[in-house]
Design a protein around this motif. Structure first.
Motif, mmCIF file in Angstrom:
data_model
loop_
_atom_site.group_PDB
_atom_site.id
_atom_site.type_symbol
_atom_site.label_atom_id
_atom_site.label_comp_id
_atom_site.label_asym_id
_atom_site.label_seq_id
_atom_site.Cartn_x
_atom_site.Cartn_y
_atom_site.Cartn_z
ATOM 1 N N CYS A 1 0.812 -1.228 0.000
ATOM 2 C CA CYS A 1 0.000 0.000 0.000
ATOM 3 C C CYS A 1 0.845 1.279 0.000
ATOM 4 O O CYS A 1 0.415 2.306 -0.496
ATOM 5 C CB CYS A 1 -0.935 0.016 1.201
ATOM 6 S SG CYS A 1 -0.079 0.299 2.775
ATOM 7 N N CYS B 1 -1.341 -1.631 5.181
ATOM 8 C CA CYS B 1 -1.415 -3.085 4.983
ATOM 9 C C CYS B 1 -0.463 -3.905 5.855
ATOM 10 O O CYS B 1 -0.681 -5.086 6.067
ATOM 11 C CB CYS B 1 -1.169 -3.417 3.517
ATOM 12 S SG CYS B 1 0.553 -3.158 3.013
ATOM 13 N N CYS C 1 5.256 -4.069 4.857
ATOM 14 C CA CYS C 1 6.648 -3.651 5.031
ATOM 15 C C CYS C 1 7.123 -3.724 6.482
ATOM 16 O O CYS C 1 8.258 -3.310 6.769
ATOM 17 C CB CYS C 1 6.815 -2.227 4.513
ATOM 18 S SG CYS C 1 5.890 -1.032 5.502
ATOM 19 N N CYS D 1 7.549 2.244 5.057
ATOM 20 C CA CYS D 1 7.013 2.925 3.876
ATOM 21 C C CYS D 1 6.575 4.342 4.208
ATOM 22 O O CYS D 1 6.526 5.203 3.335
ATOM 23 C CB CYS D 1 5.849 2.139 3.275
ATOM 24 S SG CYS D 1 4.394 2.081 4.330
HETATM 25 S S1 FES Z 1 2.177 -0.611 5.500
HETATM 26 FE FE1 FES Z 1 1.651 -1.196 3.469
HETATM 27 S S2 FES Z 1 3.567 -1.118 2.486
HETATM 28 FE FE2 FES Z 1 4.013 -0.291 4.428
#
Ligand code: FES
Length: 317
Positions: free
Chosen positions: A266, A271, A274, A304
């Motif tokens: 995302c 999400c 990462c 991210c």
């Molecule tokens: S929380 Fe989704 S890529 Fe970092």
């Protein structure tokens, strides 16, 4: 990654399309639980997450519902403009960051707008289990509400409550009334636009709901009021290498330029793809993925979007 083809597409409501994705050879897709989503690799190179709104247990195709968002960063426009029947694309295997607590005594499902997609699947699963639940679905108007026919024709239609912004005042959502008197065996699930989610979750928290019984899934991170923090350093535990993260770059970007790849999806802190362990230092959490307790432990962060409060973070990389 799974190769699929768009086998059908239909308009479900104003500006909302549903797509059915199946393997080209028709073989079954991986099983999924209610609340799951898939990464969809779009023809314009973007990757977006969409909840599965099939009846749970279906494996011949995956169904996703997508709102054409005028503020789209390119994902929903690409789905509406480019994904026609016959189009081939790749998707990720289903992942579930919004799972149902299937043994709860009662479940309250709150959907706002396109947030109905995972909630619909949850309602069908709870009905399958014979569980006690109620679904509250808020939309701007009846013409913008997706899946109303499916809900009204379902075996749990008597537990579905529709709330339209342009409807009579008596049918509007009264979250304070519906969430009053929380008990230890009721779980609340919320999905929808950020303002809707804040309203429902803030109401629940003010009425004494325990955090562990609140479940949420965001579609987009709210615009950050705070500006980027100062530059900071990150150190990789495996090699000892140190990198400077300037104010205008994320940790993921800095590491990517150095040839260290962190999987992302995302890129908004929603999400959890990462998520990275922090061995020393204090992150400045900017995600919506972790719980308050997880953030307070400061032993992991989402590179991210999150940054650092300390001068350096030592990462388990
Ligand atoms: S929380 Fe989704 S890529 Fe970092």
């Amino acid at each position: 990654m799974i190769d699929v083809i768009v086998v059908a597409r239909q308009m479900e409501a104003r500006d909302i399309a549903t797509l059915f994705l199946a393997r080209p050879d028709g073989s079954p897709l991986p099983a999924f639980g209610a609340g799951s989503h898939i990464d969809v690799h779009l023809p314009n190179g973007l990757v977006r997450q969409y909840s599965l709104c099939n009846p749970p247990g279906e494996r011949q195709s995956y169904q996703i519902g997508v709102l054409r968002d005028p503020a789209s960063r390119g994902g929903s426009q690409a789905v509406h403009d480019l994904l026609k029947p016959g189009e081939r694309l790749r998707i990720g295997e289903p992942r579930n960051l919004f799972p149902l607590e299937e043994r709860a005594g009662r479940s309250l499902l709150f959907a706002g707008g396109i947030g109905i997609t995972p909630i619909l699947c949850m309602a069908e699963r709870l009905a399958q289990l014979g569980a006690d639940f109620a679904l509250h679905y808020c939309a701007r108007s009846a013409e913008r509400a997706a899946f109303v026919g499916r809900l009204r024709g379902s075996m749990f239609a008597d537990r579905v409550h529709l709330h339209f912004d342009d409807g009579e005042s008596g049918q509007r959502l009264d979250a304070a009334r519906l969430l009053a008197g929380p008990d230890d065996d009721t779980h609340l699930y919320v999905c929808g636009p950020n303002g809707f989610m804040s309203h429902v979750l803030d109401t629940a928290q003010s009425l004494g709901w325990a955090e562990g019984r609140l479940h949420r899934e965001y579609f987009a991170a709210p615009v950050q009021a705070e500006s980027a923090s100062d530059a900071f350093e990150i150190q990789l535990a495996s090699s000892g290498q140190v990198f400077r993260v300037p104010t205008d770059k994320s940790v993921v970007q800095v590491l990517d330029e150095a040839g260290v790849c962190i999987p992302v999806s995302c890129e908004q802190g929603i999400c959890g793809t990462c998520l990275t362990r922090v061995l020393d230092g204090v992150p400045e959490h900017r995600d919506l993925f972790m719980t308050d307790d997880e953030r307070a432990r400061n032993d992991q962060f989402t590179p991210c979007c999150s940054r650092a409060r300390s001068a350096r973070l030592l990462l388990d990389l």
